[in-house]
Write an enzyme that holds these catalytic residues in place. Structure first.
Site, PDB file in Angstrom:
ATOM      1  N   CYS A 197      -4.740  -1.109 -10.394  1.00  0.00           N
ATOM      2  CA  CYS A 197      -5.942  -1.141  -9.271  1.00  0.00           C
ATOM      3  C   CYS A 197      -5.045  -2.064  -8.229  1.00  0.00           C
ATOM      4  O   CYS A 197      -4.895  -3.285  -8.544  1.00  0.00           O
ATOM      5  CB  CYS A 197      -7.221  -1.729  -9.677  1.00  0.00           C
ATOM      6  SG  CYS A 197      -8.303  -1.722  -8.292  1.00  0.00           S
ATOM      7  N   CYS A 221      -4.212   2.158  -2.490  1.00  0.00           N
ATOM      8  CA  CYS A 221      -5.232   2.197  -3.388  1.00  0.00           C
ATOM      9  C   CYS A 221      -4.589   3.321  -4.369  1.00  0.00           C
ATOM     10  O   CYS A 221      -4.080   4.519  -3.994  1.00  0.00           O
ATOM     11  CB  CYS A 221      -6.403   2.773  -2.352  1.00  0.00           C
ATOM     12  SG  CYS A 221      -7.831   3.458  -3.501  1.00  0.00           S
TER      13      CYS A 221
END
Length: 250
Positions: free
Chosen positions: A84, A198
């Protein structure tokens, strides 16, 4: 289990699944024993990273990640990967909380970008509002002497829609919207290289089909780095540690 690493995922789960799928595909194993040894922690209940970064009155995601990393550290993996980008907001604190090397996905992605596109000085960045605000990627890019181009609010709204409405809520990719985002960044903001900051955007990159734009896909890059490390440790601990030390250099 020996010669293994730990993957901290679940932020979100489709993006983590994409990482694992790519890792296994790129291993090119011919038997069960040729795949890499790893533990996957799919902690889907970690609070939303962007919500907290934009508003510190919201639940922090740090305690959950700290608990995951400290628990995994007891098992003594060779290294840990957090799948992440936005979670790297707390990278320094998390790295200080464990003796296990913690890979820095954004940093490794920008190093790869510099090697692939050494002459590009204007770099487009698309990411969650949290990653944009905390400057994780902007700082790494600017540290290389390059300019960061973020686009405008309309473009950010398109990125947010793609990430939250399609990938997170539905587990699917709107390919037309993703390609339109890349086209706007390239055509309207005049950048030839676009960083996907992302993992949901990395998921879109995997699923949306071909396009003519140069992207730096941090998740794809960390897959390759993970694979290289896993194979190096399989050969010998010394070779694995040598490669790991090179990756950990700031």
């Amino acid at each position: 289990m020996r010669q293994f690493f730990t993957v901290i995922g679940g932020m979100g789960t489709p993006a983590t699944e994409s990482y694992v799928r790519l890792l296994n595909q790129r291993t090119h194993a011919h038997s069960d024993q040729e795949y890499l040894n790893y533990i996957l922690v799919n902690d889907a209940t970690v609070p939303d990273r962007t919500d907290y970064i934009l508003d510190h009155s919201k639940p922090s995601f740090y305690p959950d990640l700290l608990e995951d990393i400290q628990a995994q550290s007891l098992l003594n993996p060779e290294f840990i990967v957090i799948v992440c980008n936005t979670a790297h907001y707390f990278y320094d604190q998390l790295a200080d909380a464990t003796p296990i090397p913690l890979l820095h996905m954004p940093r490794l992605a920008i190093r790869d970008m510099c090697e692939r596109f050494p002459n590009e000085k204007r770099i487009g960045l698309i990411a969650t509002q949290g990653t944009i605000k905390d400057g994780i990627y902007s700082q790494e890019i600017e540290n290389t002497g390059r300019e960061v181009v973020l686009g405008d609010q309309a473009l950010q709204d398109m990125v947010t829609e793609l990430i939250y409405k399609y990938v997170k809520e539905r587990g699917e990719v709107n390919a037309e919207l993703y390609h339109r985002i890349l086209k706007r960044m390239h055509d309207d903001f005049h950048v030839n290289v676009i960083v996907l900051g992302c993992t949901e955007l990395s998921f879109a990159q995997e699923k949306a089909g071909d396009h003519p734009y140069h992207v730096i896909d941090a998740q794809s890059i960390i897959v390759d780095k993970t694979l290289a490390l896993g194979k190096a440790f399989r050969k010998s601990e010394a070779e694995g540690k040598a490669l790991l030390n090179r990756m950990m250099i700031r």
